[in-house]
Motif scaffolding. Structure first.
Motif, PDB file in Angstrom:
ATOM      1  N   ARG A 246       9.938  -1.991  -1.382  1.00  0.00           N
ATOM      2  CA  ARG A 246       9.478  -2.870  -2.016  1.00  0.00           C
ATOM      3  C   ARG A 246      10.623  -3.929  -2.280  1.00  0.00           C
TER       4      ARG A 246
ATOM      5  N   ALA B 200       9.475   4.165  -2.861  1.00  0.00           N
ATOM      6  CA  ALA B 200       8.708   2.997  -2.650  1.00  0.00           C
ATOM      7  C   ALA B 200       9.219   1.756  -3.273  1.00  0.00           C
TER       8      ALA B 200
ATOM      9  N   LYS C 193      11.637  -5.622   0.966  1.00  0.00           N
ATOM     10  CA  LYS C 193      10.687  -6.797   1.145  1.00  0.00           C
ATOM     11  C   LYS C 193      10.726  -7.970   0.375  1.00  0.00           C
TER      12      LYS C 193
ATOM     13  N   PHE D 268       1.637   1.345 -13.674  1.00  0.00           N
ATOM     14  CA  PHE D 268       1.375   2.496 -12.966  1.00  0.00           C
ATOM     15  C   PHE D 268       2.048   3.593 -13.777  1.00  0.00           C
TER      16      PHE D 268
ATOM     17  N   ARG E 177       0.568  -0.404   0.569  1.00  0.00           N
ATOM     18  CA  ARG E 177       1.345   0.700   0.987  1.00  0.00           C
ATOM     19  C   ARG E 177       2.207   1.145  -0.172  1.00  0.00           C
ATOM     20  N   PHE E 178       2.689   0.266  -1.013  1.00  0.00           N
ATOM     21  CA  PHE E 178       3.428   0.674  -2.124  1.00  0.00           C
ATOM     22  C   PHE E 178       2.628   1.597  -2.985  1.00  0.00           C
ATOM     23  N   VAL E 179       1.333   1.277  -3.134  1.00  0.00           N
ATOM     24  CA  VAL E 179       0.584   2.150  -3.974  1.00  0.00           C
ATOM     25  C   VAL E 179       0.374   3.703  -3.634  1.00  0.00           C
TER      26      VAL E 179
ATOM     27  N   GLU F 253       1.170  -4.880   2.124  1.00  0.00           N
ATOM     28  CA  GLU F 253       2.578  -4.221   1.611  1.00  0.00           C
ATOM     29  C   GLU F 253       2.281  -3.586   0.127  1.00  0.00           C
ATOM     30  N   ASN F 254       1.358  -4.418  -0.813  1.00  0.00           N
ATOM     31  CA  ASN F 254       1.136  -3.796  -2.078  1.00  0.00           C
ATOM     32  C   ASN F 254       0.283  -2.579  -1.926  1.00  0.00           C
TER      33      ASN F 254
END
Lengths: 275, 221
Positions: free
Chosen positions: A34, A30, A37, A112, B89-91, B86-87
């Motif tokens: 990210r 992930a 992006k 997280f 999806r990341f989560v 996008e955020n």
């Protein structure tokens, strides 16, 4: 609570390890998506620049050195010679530079619980290594199309050399990434005292043989000099290094990586609190 | 339930060591909305970060059954140069959830319209918290950790969230941190008060609020 037994909760089961491992793989995956992006998402020119930058550098230094002398260094053709110096060096320098800011610029992610400082640093490193490999492959095929014969003598050794440079970059990167939350000015220091001097003193533009021996003995303390010599020796049929040592290079790479991981382990809790 | 066992937390500052949590023991039962009240600087955010495992305590541990959300606040966890999509999806990826489901749920629930595909940096505080709450609702946690952010956004939307949490209250609980007693009164079944490194849990909300107003007057005096 009656059902919590301290001894059993401290015991590590194989299934816990597998679970933790799969979480880590998921998180790193992930993070890589990210990072891609955030680095290339907004600017369509981002990927183009990754390829253009080494092309401009190679062109610039080919122009400088072609004006200075006519012979090719160590019998190697000048354009591939420059390419097989500048691009492998990026495995070290770009990995180191990208990793430095990994913790600081991803600090919101540590909300997280499954995202660790180790994950964000490693994800950036893997992405940078992938990009550099892509650029390397692309540029090799470009100069092949331009009429240079690309005949790699010992491809596995070239890969091994790139791997050692990446290990040096990861080691330096893990070290600096862990220190920089505590010492924000670190980036300027590493760039002035490590990035730039090593760019000039690692044999990107010369072979060890072409340097007077009084200076060479000092330059050969630099492991990157060794690795670039070894990579060129493995790449070109025309050239064999008489100075590069695999043992010396491996000792440095393993040592750097160990230093980076140990520093990170020692500072990771402090690094998050300091943010 | 969530159980805090002998939690200690101190910070080293230039003025010396500050004890934020001094051997804190507490139990938060499942299915109840708990409010944690504390004056500014009493360590509420630190406490909620420790419960959410975003920060380690110096000693002690948190034992829980069920999935706990990340601490929901104004910005926590999101990258402002990425879009809501996008955020989200990341989560979904880091929690191993179905990306498409999380994305769809968030898009519908957050009511962000075309802002869903605009980087978060263009959002107002209210839009950000709408997004944060929607993503976390999509993830189906057993416990939601909320750090102040409920007060932003318009009243209609706050009501929508309150209903969504209520609907899930059989399976999910909220742990809400605030310095504002109105917020706690409106949203919680019971409260705990954090003061001077201690956390006192009250089953009776009224009693807790009484003690909190005493603390406030003591500070003002």
């Amino acid at each position: 609570m009656a059902n919590i037994d301290v001894s059993s909760s401290r015991k590590i089961h194989a299934s816990d390890v597998l679970e933790a491992l799969s979480t880590q793989v998921r998180v790193i995956h992930a993070l890589i998506l990210r990072e891609t992006k955030t680095r290339y998402g907004q600017h369509k020119l981002g990927f183009l620049w990754a390829i253009l930058e080494p092309i401009i550098m190679v062109a610039l230094f080919v122009a400088i050195f072609a004006g200075m002398r006519n012979d090719s260094p160590g019998g190697m053709p000048l354009v591939p010679f420059m390419l097989i110096g500048i691009v492998p060096f990026a495995f070290f320098r770009d990995v180191m530079n990208q990793l430095q800011g990994a913790i600081v610029s991803n600090k919101t992610l540590f909300a997280f619980p499954q995202v660790t400082t180790f994950d964000v640093i490693l994800a950036r490193g893997l992405l940078e290594i992938l990009i550099t490999f892509g650029v390397f492959g692309f540029l090799l095929s470009m100069i092949h199309l331009a009429g240079y014969s690309i005949n790699v003598q010992r491809p596995l050794e070239v890969l091994a050399g790139c791997g050692l440079l990446a290990m040096l970059g990861l080691g330096a990167g893990f070290t600096f990434a862990s220190i920089s939350p505590i010492l924000p000015s670190l980036r300027q220091i590493t760039s002035a005292f490590l990035g730039r001097p090593l760019f000039l003193a690692s044999g990107l533009f010369f072979t060890a043989d072409s340097i007077p021996s009084e200076i060479r003995q000092y330059l050969l303390y630099n492991p990157i000099m060794h690795i670039l010599e070894l990579i060129r020796g493995a790449f070109f049929f025309e050239f064999e290094t008489s100075h590069g040592s695999w043992h010396y290079a491996i000792a440095w790479s393993v040592g750097a990586l160990a230093t980076g991981l140990i520093t990170h382990q020692a500072l990771r809790k402090k690094a998050i609190v300091g943010l | 339930m969530i159980e805090l066992i002998n939690i200690n937390k101190r910070y080293r500052t230039s003025a010396g060591t500050k004890v934020v949590l001094n051997n804190v023991n507490a139990t938060f039962p499942k299915g109840k909305s708990v409010g944690i009240l504390g004056l500014n600087g009493s360590g509420k955010s630190t406490l909620i970060r420790i419960i959410g495992d975003a920060e380690p305590p110096n000693s002690g541990r948190v034992v829980s059954q069920g999935k706990i959300s990340w601490p929901l606040g104004y910005t926590g966890g999101f990258q402002s140069n990425l879009t809501a999509r996008e955020n989200a999806r990341f989560v979904a990826r880091i929690y191993g959830a179905n990306t498409q489901y999380i994305e769809e749920f968030t898009r519908e629930f957050a009511e962000l319209g075309e802002y869903f595909d605009v980087p978060l940096r263009a959002y107002s505080a209210g839009m950000r918290s709408r997004f944060a709450f929607s993503v976390s609702l999509a993830c189906n946690f057993d416990y939601y950790l909320v750090d102040e952010a409920l007060e932003t956004g318009d009243a209609r939307y706050r009501e929508k969230f309150r209903l969504a949490f209520q609907e899930r209250s059989a399976s999910a609980s909220v742990i809400l941190v605030s310095h504002n007693e109105q917020t706690i009164r409106r949203n919680c079944d019971m409260a705990a008060i954090l003061h001077d490194g201690n956390l006192d849990v009250y089953d009776d909300l009224k009693e807790a609020l009484k003690f909190y107003s005493y603390l406030q007057t003591r500070k003002a005096a």
